[in-house]
Design an enzyme around this catalytic site. Structure first.
Site, PDB file in Angstrom:
ATOM      1  CD  GLU A 166      -3.006  -1.055   2.269  1.00  0.00           C
ATOM      2  OE1 GLU A 166      -2.987  -0.106   3.062  1.00  0.00           O
ATOM      3  OE2 GLU A 166      -3.906  -1.911   2.277  1.00  0.00           O
ATOM      4  CD  GLU A 353      -3.554  -5.813   4.126  1.00  0.00           C
ATOM      5  OE1 GLU A 353      -4.377  -4.994   4.584  1.00  0.00           O
ATOM      6  OE2 GLU A 353      -2.330  -5.623   4.119  1.00  0.00           O
TER       7      GLU A 353
HETATM    8  C1  FCB Z   1      -4.340  -2.066   5.575  1.00  0.00           C
HETATM    9  C2  FCB Z   1      -2.950  -2.397   6.068  1.00  0.00           C
HETATM   10  C3  FCB Z   1      -2.912  -3.438   7.149  1.00  0.00           C
HETATM   11  C4  FCB Z   1      -4.057  -3.289   8.116  1.00  0.00           C
HETATM   12  C5  FCB Z   1      -5.371  -3.183   7.387  1.00  0.00           C
HETATM   13  C6  FCB Z   1      -6.558  -3.094   8.286  1.00  0.00           C
HETATM   14  O1  FCB Z   1      -4.353  -0.770   5.075  1.00  0.00           O
HETATM   15  O2  FCB Z   1      -2.143  -2.833   4.997  1.00  0.00           O
HETATM   16  O3  FCB Z   1      -1.667  -3.382   7.763  1.00  0.00           O
HETATM   17  O4  FCB Z   1      -3.823  -2.231   8.958  1.00  0.00           O
HETATM   18  O5  FCB Z   1      -5.349  -2.087   6.525  1.00  0.00           O
END
Ligand code: FCB
Length: 448
Positions: A166, A353
């Site tokens: 990110e 994620e």
């Molecule tokens: C993302 C991050 C991760 C976590 C999630 C909830 O932005 O990559 O580390 O904090 O959100």
């Protein structure tokens, strides 16, 4: 009910990040990172909490790998702490740091779990920030050297690598609105950081390939924008195309350069940089939690998190449900995002994620019945299936997160784990969502 089955070889995993779980902040030669400094600064994190102890994963490797094996995951996405490998961000490797990840990789492989490390999940060595951080070109160059060190040690057993996690957050939250480390609020620096993160990615891809890596990629968190066409185009440029286009097409979007001129002339982009950034990648990691809505409003000032967003307002429609982060729940955004990336960029993806924060703790019987998270996972995994049916080439799904952990500025207040962590005892207890997810993995699919 319909049974949704995923393609053969689809990878199911769980994800974490070094600073969020490891603890052991001062052990075995680890240097300080920007998150140690930021957490120690009054007012920056919830109750001044830090990742100094976190889930104590550094000392609980065996238990945590066994936990994943018991869930049946195919893969584990974790991150490597740069300040464990190079305590001040440059020079020779700290052998103890490399040994830790070597052991982790060995244990994963022995448990039949494919290791998928991310090289940078936000814990920049503090010394590099002291020399300018991501707005400085040097950080990208040092990142390439760090990638070479780690690649040389682990590429014999690691087949899929992620360079950055990110970069949107690292650049805009770190240097734009200051909600993340290092907490700077300088729009021009945020845009320079965007470029040097992109460049660092390109240099790391080359270093990893030279070290024998197979599959190399980056994890992005594209903002899935809904709303007025004009507003969506503006935010999509600043938040998404500013990463997609250089990485996948070798160019910066002209409209973004134009809209951000009041901050910078982009002279930090030097001849040859775009070719360095535009390295072939094997798939794109996509993090998704929630869509965002935008509309034009001439009164709206620039959002410090999005340089160039003058006149664009964020809003949320009525009738939605929200997680404990206050993030709207809308699984169709994940389908649309995966299909859009497939259509516009033709690259294979993996959901690296996805998950939800809910505070559910143990009931009287000790069980953690996180029904909302089960529903969230079910609808979002089904949304991935919908994307595949619509033609997107999605190779896997890794749930955020294996266990409750240090949620950055929110400290331990927000729990994303499918496994509960009692921070007083460090006891791990699988929640109902872990049991549900384990069944999905076993069936390579789910009922809808
Ligand atoms: C993302 C991050 C991760 C976590 C999630 C909830 O932005 O990559 O580390 O904090 O959100």
């Amino acid at each position: 009910m319909t049974q949704l089955t995923f393609p053969e070889g689809f990878l199911w995993g769980t994800a974490t990040a070094s600073y969020q779980i490891e603890g052991a902040a001062n052990e075995d030669g680890r240097g300080p990172s920007i998150w140690d400094t930021f957490s120690a600064t009054p007012g920056k994190t919830w109750r001044g909490q830090s990742g100094a102890v976190a889930c104590d994963h550094y000392h609980r490797l065996d238990e945590d790998v066994a936990l994943m094996a018991s869930l049946g995951v195919d893969t584990y996405r974790f991150s490597i702490a740069w300040p464990r490998i190079q305590p001040d961000g440059s020079g020779p490797a700290n052998p103890a740091g490399l040994d830790f990840y070597d052991r982790l990789v060995d244990k994963l492989v022995a448990a039949g779990i494919k290791p998928m490390p991310t090289l940078y999940h936000w814990d920049l060595p503090q010394s590099l920030e002291d020399r300018g951080g991501w707005p400085a070109r040097e950080t990208a160059e040092r990142f390439g050297e760090y990638a070479a060190i780690v690649g040389a040690r682990l590429s014999d057993r690691v087949h899929t690598w992620w360079t950055l996690n990110e970069p949107w957050c690292a650049a805009y939250l770190g240097y734009g609105n200051g909600h993340h480390a290092p907490g700077r609020t300088e729009p021009a620096a945020a845009l320079a950081a965007v470029h040097h993160l992109n460049l660092g990615h390109g240099l790391a891809v080359q270093a990893l390939r030279a070290a024998g890596a197979d599959q190399v990629s980056i994890v992005l968190n594209p903002t899935h924008c809904r709303g007025d066409e004009e507003a969506v185009r503006i935010v999509d440029g600043i938040a998404n195309r500013v990463f997609f286009d250089p990485i996948l097409r070798g160019e910066y979007p002209a409209d973004v350069i134009e809209r951000t001129r009041r901050h910078t002339d982009w002279s930090f982009v030097q001849d040859g940089d775009l070719a360095q950034i535009n390295q072939p990648i094997d798939l794109l990691g996509v993090n998704y939690y929630s869509p965002s809505w935008f509309r034009m409003n001439p009164e709206e000032p620039e959002s410090p998190v999005g340089p160039g967003t003058v006149g664009v307002e964020g809003w949320t429609p009525e009738g939605l449900e929200f997680t404990d982060m206050g993030w709207a729940i809308d699984a169709t955004g994940l389908t649309d995002l995966l299909v859009r990336i497939h259509k516009d960029y033709g690259v294979a993806t993996m959901v690296t994620e996805n998950g939800a924060a809910y505070p559910t703790g143990p009931g009287a019987d000790g069980e953690i019945d996180d029904v909302e998270r089960v529903a969230y996972l079910r609808s979002h995994i089904a949304a991935v299936h919908d994307a595949i049916e619509a033609g997107a080439d999605v190779r896997g799904y890794t749930a955020w997160s294996l266990m409750d952990n240090f949620e950055w500025a929110f400290g331990y207040d927000k729990r994303f784990g499918i496994v509960h962590v009692d921070y007083a005892t460090q006891q791990r207890t699988p929640k109902a969502s872990a049991k549900y997810y384990s069944k999905v993995i076993g069936a390579n699919g789910l009922d809808r």
